[in-house]
Write an enzyme that holds these catalytic residues in place. Structure first.
Site, PDB file in Angstrom:
ATOM      1  N   ASN A  10     -10.172  37.715  61.360  1.00 25.07           N
ATOM      2  CA  ASN A  10      -9.084  37.001  60.677  1.00 25.07           C
ATOM      3  C   ASN A  10      -8.324  36.239  61.761  1.00 25.07           C
ATOM      4  O   ASN A  10      -7.596  36.820  62.546  1.00 25.07           O
ATOM      5  CB  ASN A  10      -8.170  38.010  59.969  1.00 25.07           C
ATOM      6  N   TRP A  11      -8.522  34.922  61.797  1.00 27.65           N
ATOM      7  CA  TRP A  11      -7.932  34.113  62.858  1.00 27.65           C
ATOM      8  C   TRP A  11      -6.434  33.909  62.677  1.00 27.65           C
ATOM      9  O   TRP A  11      -5.744  33.496  63.605  1.00 27.65           O
ATOM     10  CB  TRP A  11      -8.632  32.747  62.928  1.00 27.65           C
ATOM     11  N   LYS A  12      -5.935  34.149  61.446  1.00 24.33           N
ATOM     12  CA  LYS A  12      -4.508  33.927  61.144  1.00 24.33           C
ATOM     13  C   LYS A  12      -4.133  32.466  61.461  1.00 24.33           C
ATOM     14  O   LYS A  12      -4.976  31.583  61.292  1.00 24.33           O
ATOM     15  CB  LYS A  12      -3.650  34.954  61.867  1.00 24.33           C
ATOM     16  N   HIS A  95      -3.539  39.854  52.182  1.00 23.82           N
ATOM     17  CA  HIS A  95      -3.219  40.394  53.507  1.00 23.82           C
ATOM     18  C   HIS A  95      -1.740  40.753  53.566  1.00 23.82           C
ATOM     19  O   HIS A  95      -0.903  40.106  52.933  1.00 23.82           O
ATOM     20  CB  HIS A  95      -3.566  39.365  54.594  1.00 23.82           C
ATOM     21  N   GLU A  97       0.476  40.229  55.646  1.00 23.68           N
ATOM     22  CA  GLU A  97       1.355  39.125  56.057  1.00 23.68           C
ATOM     23  C   GLU A  97       1.621  38.182  54.898  1.00 23.68           C
ATOM     24  O   GLU A  97       2.728  37.646  54.760  1.00 23.68           O
ATOM     25  CB  GLU A  97       0.716  38.375  57.245  1.00 23.68           C
ATOM     26  N   GLU A 167      -5.766  48.229  56.035  1.00 28.85           N
ATOM     27  CA  GLU A 167      -5.041  47.938  57.274  1.00 28.85           C
ATOM     28  C   GLU A 167      -3.655  48.567  57.222  1.00 28.85           C
ATOM     29  O   GLU A 167      -2.782  48.069  56.512  1.00 28.85           O
ATOM     30  CB  GLU A 167      -4.877  46.427  57.459  1.00 28.85           C
ATOM     31  N   GLY A 173      -1.508  44.272  65.050  1.00 33.77           N
ATOM     32  CA  GLY A 173      -0.937  43.516  66.158  1.00 33.77           C
ATOM     33  C   GLY A 173       0.034  44.302  67.018  1.00 33.77           C
ATOM     34  O   GLY A 173       0.731  43.751  67.853  1.00 33.77           O
ATOM     35  N   SER A 213      -5.618  46.490  64.891  1.00 35.11           N
ATOM     36  CA  SER A 213      -5.855  46.680  66.337  1.00 35.11           C
ATOM     37  C   SER A 213      -7.224  47.284  66.645  1.00 35.11           C
ATOM     38  O   SER A 213      -7.369  48.114  67.534  1.00 35.11           O
ATOM     39  CB  SER A 213      -4.742  47.541  66.957  1.00 35.11           C
ATOM     40  N   GLY A 234      -8.199  41.200  63.869  1.00 35.34           N
ATOM     41  CA  GLY A 234      -7.237  40.128  64.093  1.00 35.34           C
ATOM     42  C   GLY A 234      -7.381  39.527  65.475  1.00 35.34           C
ATOM     43  O   GLY A 234      -8.311  38.769  65.765  1.00 35.34           O
ATOM     44  N   GLY A 235      -6.449  39.881  66.364  1.00 38.75           N
ATOM     45  CA  GLY A 235      -6.380  39.292  67.704  1.00 38.75           C
ATOM     46  C   GLY A 235      -7.684  39.272  68.470  1.00 38.75           C
ATOM     47  O   GLY A 235      -8.037  38.273  69.109  1.00 38.75           O
TER      48      GLY A 235
END
Length: 250
Positions: A10-12, A95, A97, A167, A173, A213, A234-235
């Site tokens: 997930n590049w966000k 998601h 967010e 999640e 994150g 994470s 994610g990251g």
């Protein structure tokens, strides 16, 4: 039959179109694992260039969101048919967010899930609890509610093809990761909930990811759990490390 693992990035809100092409080209040789479905869920503006860059590889390009109407006066939204026409196969829905910053609810998540299936898109349906909910001991109740509403009016045949991403919000994150035991416990509860709604066959077919994470060190142990079928990353999906996560079994 063993469920096929699925690892999605997930590049966000990261990477311009030209940066997206560069990252896909960098990661292509690193994520070549025929035993795993590999998905890059990218910002809408990156979908077409990323798709072109990924051509001929094992990478599927997915979207990070879509709207639940076919078309119309919804400025700034992306319709499901637009994703299909661009060649998208997967779309992240609900998601944390999106729920936190853009007022998405269990009901809008359900509307999007139904619309995704209508267009033969595979939804990656997100669920998760906050730190307060975890500390108050209501994690499973909360997740069950999210799952039951997300799958309202979804048929068993549709549900079998869905992906659920668990999640814990407190682990996104933050560098904190749920323990393997915590992750497996919730993923098992999700599968049990699907079994209640549908049947054994549907519960056994649906793929459940863990996210929050996930990194190259934690992936092998997480993905070895009986109810964890991969990760929503994610990251780490923006780095070469993503290759190590995809190749957790090598």
């Amino acid at each position: 039959m063993a469920r096929r693992k699925i690892v999605a990035g997930n590049w966000k809100m990261n990477k311009t179109p030209s940066e997206a092409v560069a990252l896909v080209n960098e990661l292509k040789p690193l994520v070549a694992n025929e035993e795993v479905d590999v998905v890059f869920c990218v910002p809408a503006i990156d979908i077409i260039p990323a798709m072109q860059a990924a051509e001929g590889s094992n990478i599927c390009i997915g979207a990070e969101n879509m709207y639940y109407e076919e078309k119309g006066a919804y400025t700034g939204e992306i319709a499901p048919a637009m994703l299909v026409d661009a060649g998208v196969k997967y779309v992240i829905i609900g998601h944390s967010e999106r729920r936190e910053y853009f007022a998405e609810t269990d009901e809008t998540v359900n509307a999007k899930v139904l619309k995704a299936f209508e267009h033969s898109l595979t939804p990656i349906i997100c669920c998760g609890e906050s730190l307060t909910q975890r500390e108050q001991g209501i994690t499973i109740d909360w997740i069950r509610q999210q799952i039951k509403i997300a799958f309202l009016n979804v048929t068993a045949d549709q549900a079998k093809t869905a992906v659920v991403a668990y999640e814990p919000i407190w682990a996104i994150g933050t560098g904190k990761t749920a323990t393997t035991q915590q992750a497996q416990e919730v993923c098992a509860a999700i599968r049990a909930c699907i079994r209640e709604i549908y049947d054994d066959a549907t519960a056994e077919a649906i793929r459940i990811q863990y996210g929050g994470s996930v990194n190259a060190k934690t992936a092998p142990e997480l993905f070895a759990q009986p109810d964890i079928d991969g990760g929503l990353v994610g990251g780490a999906s923006l780095k070469a490390e993503f290759g190590d996560i995809v190749n957790y079994n090598k």
